[in-house]
Design a protein around this motif. Structure first.
Motif, short mmCIF file in Angstrom:
data_model
loop_
_atom_site.label_atom_id
_atom_site.label_comp_id
_atom_site.label_asym_id
_atom_site.label_seq_id
_atom_site.Cartn_x
_atom_site.Cartn_y
_atom_site.Cartn_z
N LYS A 3 0.84 -1.20 0.00
CA LYS A 3 0.00 0.00 0.00
C LYS A 3 0.87 1.25 0.00
CE LYS A 3 -4.19 -1.89 1.80
NZ LYS A 3 -5.24 -1.81 2.77
N ASN A 4 0.25 2.35 -0.27
CA ASN A 4 0.95 3.62 -0.38
C ASN A 4 1.81 3.93 0.84
OD1 ASN A 4 1.67 6.13 -1.37
ND2 ASN A 4 -0.16 7.12 -0.57
N ILE A 5 3.07 4.27 0.60
CA ILE A 5 3.99 4.67 1.66
C ILE A 5 4.39 6.10 1.34
CG2 ILE A 5 5.90 3.51 0.50
CD1 ILE A 5 7.12 2.98 3.22
N THR A 6 4.01 7.05 2.19
CA THR A 6 4.24 8.46 1.90
C THR A 6 4.85 9.15 3.11
OG1 THR A 6 2.09 9.16 2.72
CG2 THR A 6 2.20 8.49 0.40
N ALA A 7 4.75 10.46 3.12
CA ALA A 7 5.32 11.26 4.20
C ALA A 7 4.72 10.88 5.55
CB ALA A 7 5.10 12.74 3.93
N THR A 8 3.55 10.28 5.56
CA THR A 8 2.94 9.90 6.83
C THR A 8 3.41 8.52 7.29
OG1 THR A 8 0.99 9.02 5.71
CG2 THR A 8 0.88 11.30 6.47
N THR A 9 4.33 7.93 6.56
CA THR A 9 4.88 6.64 6.95
C THR A 9 5.94 6.84 8.02
OG1 THR A 9 4.47 5.65 4.81
CG2 THR A 9 6.19 4.64 6.14
N THR A 10 5.88 5.99 9.04
CA THR A 10 6.85 6.05 10.11
C THR A 10 7.50 4.68 10.27
OG1 THR A 10 5.54 7.74 11.25
CG2 THR A 10 7.21 6.60 12.55
N VAL A 11 8.82 4.68 10.34
CA VAL A 11 9.59 3.46 10.54
C VAL A 11 10.13 3.49 11.97
CG1 VAL A 11 11.62 2.14 9.81
CG2 VAL A 11 10.26 3.38 8.11
N TYR A 12 9.81 2.45 12.73
CA TYR A 12 10.28 2.32 14.11
C TYR A 12 11.37 1.25 14.13
CZ TYR A 12 5.93 4.74 15.13
OH TYR A 12 4.91 5.66 15.16
N TYR A 13 12.56 1.64 14.56
CA TYR A 13 13.70 0.73 14.55
C TYR A 13 14.52 0.92 15.83
CZ TYR A 13 16.59 4.76 13.44
OH TYR A 13 17.23 5.97 13.50
N ASN A 14 15.45 0.01 16.05
CA ASN A 14 16.26 0.03 17.26
C ASN A 14 17.74 0.19 16.92
OD1 ASN A 14 17.27 -0.31 19.83
ND2 ASN A 14 17.00 -2.53 19.83
N SER A 15 18.28 1.37 17.13
CA SER A 15 19.69 1.62 16.80
C SER A 15 20.65 0.97 17.79
CB SER A 15 19.96 3.12 16.74
OG SER A 15 19.91 3.69 18.04
N ALA A 16 20.15 0.46 18.91
CA ALA A 16 21.03 -0.22 19.87
C ALA A 16 21.55 -1.53 19.30
CB ALA A 16 20.30 -0.46 21.19
N CYS A 17 20.85 -2.09 18.34
CA CYS A 17 21.30 -3.31 17.66
C CYS A 17 22.24 -2.87 16.54
CB CYS A 17 20.11 -4.06 17.09
SG CYS A 17 20.56 -5.39 15.95
N PRO A 18 23.52 -3.23 16.61
CA PRO A 18 24.46 -2.78 15.57
C PRO A 18 24.09 -3.25 14.17
CG PRO A 18 25.63 -3.79 17.42
CD PRO A 18 24.17 -4.00 17.66
N VAL A 19 23.55 -4.45 14.04
CA VAL A 19 23.16 -4.97 12.73
C VAL A 19 21.96 -4.18 12.19
CG1 VAL A 19 22.30 -7.00 11.50
CG2 VAL A 19 24.07 -7.26 13.25
N CYS A 20 20.96 -3.96 13.05
CA CYS A 20 19.76 -3.22 12.65
C CYS A 20 20.13 -1.77 12.30
CB CYS A 20 18.74 -3.21 13.79
SG CYS A 20 18.33 -4.86 14.38
N ASP A 21 20.99 -1.18 13.10
CA ASP A 21 21.39 0.20 12.87
C ASP A 21 22.09 0.35 11.52
OD1 ASP A 21 21.65 2.94 13.72
OD2 ASP A 21 23.77 2.52 14.13
N ALA A 22 22.97 -0.59 11.21
CA ALA A 22 23.67 -0.53 9.92
C ALA A 22 22.68 -0.66 8.76
CB ALA A 22 24.72 -1.63 9.85
N GLY A 23 21.71 -1.56 8.90
CA GLY A 23 20.71 -1.74 7.85
C GLY A 23 19.85 -0.49 7.66
N ILE A 24 19.46 0.12 8.75
CA ILE A 24 18.63 1.33 8.66
C ILE A 24 19.45 2.50 8.09
CG2 ILE A 24 17.48 3.12 10.04
CD1 ILE A 24 15.72 0.67 9.51
#
Length: 125
Positions: free
Chosen positions: A5-26
């Motif tokens: 579905k449409n992903i626009t300016a109202t899209t929010t991504v919640y991620y965890n930068s404390a995880c080094p692998v996740c942080d690198a991916g984001i």
């Protein structure tokens, strides 16, 4: 939940930068999506932000979450697919991820769970 579905300016991504692998991916994904208007919320530095989606912090630390333009919450491989759908050169990956969800969902959940456990043991919170 439909990750295409449409992903626009109202899209929010919640991620965890404390995880080094996740942080690198984001960090890589954010660089690829510089022209997109996405709200990036790091639950490590902004844990109160999860109140917006009414989900426990530990759940968001374990798996990527996206709130799309329709207010739907997508998680795991569907959240990745929602982001990749809007990423030049990765739309094919979104398509493949969604079509093979019988495989990608358990694989994502397994890897996410192992990363979560590893991060907790290493004190990355």
């Amino acid at each position: 939940m439909d990750a295409e579905k449409n992903i626009t300016a109202t899209t929010t991504v919640y991620y965890n930068s404390a995880c080094p692998v996740c942080d690198a991916g984001i960090r890589d994904q954010r660089q690829r999506m510089q022209t997109c208007q996405i709200n990036w919320v790091d639950v490590h530095t902004q844990p109160e932000a999860i109140n917006e989606i009414n989900i426990e912090l530990e759940v968001v630390r374990e798996r990527l979450h996206v709130r799309n333009a329709n207010g739907e919450i997508l998680l795991g491989e569907q959240a990745l697919a929602a982001i990749w759908t809007q990423t030049k050169g990765r739309r094919w990956l979104a398509w493949l991820t969604l079509r093979l969800s019988f495989f990608t969902r358990p694989m994502y959940n397994f890897v996410a769970r192992q990363l979560y456990r590893w991060n907790r043991r290493r004190g990355h919170w």
